[in-house]
Design a protein around this motif. Structure first.
Motif, PDB file in Angstrom:
ATOM      1  N   LYS A 106      26.834 -62.815  -0.833  1.00 13.18           N
ATOM      2  CA  LYS A 106      25.801 -61.785  -0.817  1.00 13.18           C
ATOM      3  C   LYS A 106      26.261 -60.527  -0.077  1.00 13.18           C
ATOM      4  O   LYS A 106      25.421 -59.776   0.443  1.00 13.18           O
ATOM      5  N   SER A 107      27.549 -60.259  -0.027  1.00 16.46           N
ATOM      6  CA  SER A 107      28.044 -59.129   0.749  1.00 16.46           C
ATOM      7  C   SER A 107      27.456 -57.795   0.278  1.00 16.46           C
ATOM      8  O   SER A 107      27.242 -56.880   1.080  1.00 16.46           O
ATOM      9  N   GLU A 108      27.152 -57.701  -1.012  1.00 16.66           N
ATOM     10  CA  GLU A 108      26.582 -56.453  -1.530  1.00 16.66           C
ATOM     11  C   GLU A 108      25.199 -56.180  -0.942  1.00 16.66           C
ATOM     12  O   GLU A 108      24.786 -55.015  -0.860  1.00 16.66           O
ATOM     13  N   VAL A 109      24.493 -57.213  -0.535  1.00 18.75           N
ATOM     14  CA  VAL A 109      23.168 -57.024   0.077  1.00 18.75           C
ATOM     15  C   VAL A 109      23.300 -56.190   1.344  1.00 18.75           C
ATOM     16  O   VAL A 109      22.523 -55.254   1.571  1.00 18.75           O
ATOM     17  N   PHE A 110      24.296 -56.511   2.169  1.00 19.11           N
ATOM     18  CA  PHE A 110      24.488 -55.776   3.417  1.00 19.11           C
ATOM     19  C   PHE A 110      25.003 -54.360   3.153  1.00 19.11           C
ATOM     20  O   PHE A 110      24.616 -53.419   3.849  1.00 19.11           O
ATOM     21  N   GLU A 111      25.866 -54.217   2.154  1.00 23.82           N
ATOM     22  CA  GLU A 111      26.382 -52.889   1.828  1.00 23.82           C
ATOM     23  C   GLU A 111      25.269 -51.983   1.313  1.00 23.82           C
ATOM     24  O   GLU A 111      25.177 -50.806   1.697  1.00 23.82           O
ATOM     25  N   THR A 112      24.417 -52.537   0.457  1.00 20.80           N
ATOM     26  CA  THR A 112      23.312 -51.749  -0.088  1.00 20.80           C
ATOM     27  C   THR A 112      22.334 -51.366   1.006  1.00 20.80           C
ATOM     28  O   THR A 112      21.828 -50.229   1.045  1.00 20.80           O
ATOM     29  N   PHE A 113      22.056 -52.297   1.911  1.00 22.87           N
ATOM     30  CA  PHE A 113      21.143 -51.983   3.002  1.00 22.87           C
ATOM     31  C   PHE A 113      21.734 -50.937   3.935  1.00 22.87           C
ATOM     32  O   PHE A 113      21.013 -50.055   4.423  1.00 22.87           O
ATOM     33  N   ALA A 114      23.026 -51.007   4.197  1.00 24.21           N
ATOM     34  CA  ALA A 114      23.671 -50.005   5.046  1.00 24.21           C
ATOM     35  C   ALA A 114      23.510 -48.614   4.443  1.00 24.21           C
ATOM     36  O   ALA A 114      23.216 -47.640   5.151  1.00 24.21           O
ATOM     37  N   ALA A 115      23.675 -48.514   3.119  1.00 28.76           N
ATOM     38  CA  ALA A 115      23.515 -47.222   2.459  1.00 28.76           C
ATOM     39  C   ALA A 115      22.069 -46.734   2.541  1.00 28.76           C
ATOM     40  O   ALA A 115      21.811 -45.550   2.774  1.00 28.76           O
ATOM     41  N   ALA A 116      21.111 -47.662   2.353  1.00 29.16           N
ATOM     42  CA  ALA A 116      19.697 -47.278   2.415  1.00 29.16           C
ATOM     43  C   ALA A 116      19.306 -46.835   3.816  1.00 29.16           C
ATOM     44  O   ALA A 116      18.605 -45.832   3.999  1.00 29.16           O
ATOM     45  N   SER A 117      19.770 -47.557   4.831  1.00 29.22           N
ATOM     46  CA  SER A 117      19.439 -47.172   6.199  1.00 29.22           C
ATOM     47  C   SER A 117      20.106 -45.864   6.582  1.00 29.22           C
ATOM     48  O   SER A 117      19.573 -45.090   7.379  1.00 29.22           O
ATOM     49  N   SER A 118      21.271 -45.595   5.983  1.00 28.24           N
ATOM     50  CA  SER A 118      21.928 -44.308   6.217  1.00 28.24           C
ATOM     51  C   SER A 118      21.089 -43.165   5.665  1.00 28.24           C
ATOM     52  O   SER A 118      20.947 -42.104   6.297  1.00 28.24           O
TER      53      SER A 118
END
Length: 240
Positions: free
Chosen positions: A86-98
């Motif tokens: 599920k690594s993409e989950v963390f990457e997507t969230f990092a982009a959203a929080s950015s």
């Protein structure tokens, strides 16, 4: 991780709602947003409050994942496997929080403050919201560690891509896991708090008496329920 995925999805939906409100906000003749009571500002404020609540719980989950990574990941290969999967989950969230961080910067200090944050593209946690940056950075470190281990095994020969085979590889990599590569973050702590004694009595006393009554009924002993004066028989909880 599944819980974090569901919460992060809602977080992105709330963020998208605030962005849609920005684009669709009515403007008066002077080009400024309409400040009338009928404007969507109230809905926007509500969305921001929901985002704030979501951020609070997302941080709790990230702190829990960090605690496992720093304290017991070698005993939790399944978690390491799911983080890889599920690594993409963390990457997507990092982009959203950015994106949320840039929105907050624009509200506080204008476009220059937002531009100073950068777009965070390709830098994983580097562009994440400051309150999540270290937490996400540790999780990305975990993902990189196990990815390299699996890639190393792949270079040594043909590696099966089945879930069971990958889990075996992850279990082997867990034995060489080094938590000292993680950054120091605030350790989550919880305190157990009991309810007032009265609350216990209101539930447990009738429940214990129900057990006693059932035991008497099963042994076919005489038990006059009409003489019970501590509680109403029909209000006794049916299950614990």
């Amino acid at each position: 991780v599944g819980l974090f995925e569901a919460m992060a999805k809602r977080y992105r939906m709330l963020l998208a709602r605030t962005q849609d409100d920005d684009e669709s906000s009515p403007r008066d003749d002077g080009g400024a947003p309409d400040s009338s009571p009928a404007s969507p500002k109230t809905a926007k404020r509500s969305a921001y409050l929901e985002i704030e609540v979501s951020e609070h719980y997302l941080r709790i989950v990230l702190e829990l994942l960090n605690a496992v990574a720093s304290e017991s990941l070698e005993r939790n290969p399944e978690m390491a496997y799911v983080m890889l999967y599920k690594s993409e989950v963390f990457e997507t969230f990092a982009a959203a929080s950015s994106e949320m961080a840039r929105m907050e910067a624009r509200m506080r200090g204008g476009s220059m403050a937002a531009e100073a944050l950068g777009d965070g593209a390709g830098c994983e946690n580097g562009g994440a919201h400051p309150q999540f940056r270290n937490l996400l950075g540790n999780l990305f470190a975990v993902i990189r560690f196990f990815t390299r281990r699996l890639e190393g095994d792949d270079n040594d020969g043909e590696m099966s891509t089945s879930a069971s085979a990958l889990l075996v590889k992850v279990e082997a990599a867990c034995r060489s896991w080094q938590p000292n590569i993680l950054s120091d973050v605030h350790q989550t702590s919880y305190q157990y708090e009991e309810e007032p004694p009265k609350a216990h009595a209101e539930y447990f006393v009738p429940y214990v008496w129900r057990l006693a009554r059932n035991a008497v009924d099963q042994t076919k002993s005489y038990f006059d329920t009409d003489r019970i004066g501590l509680y109403a028989v029909d209000t006794v909880p049916k299950s614990f």
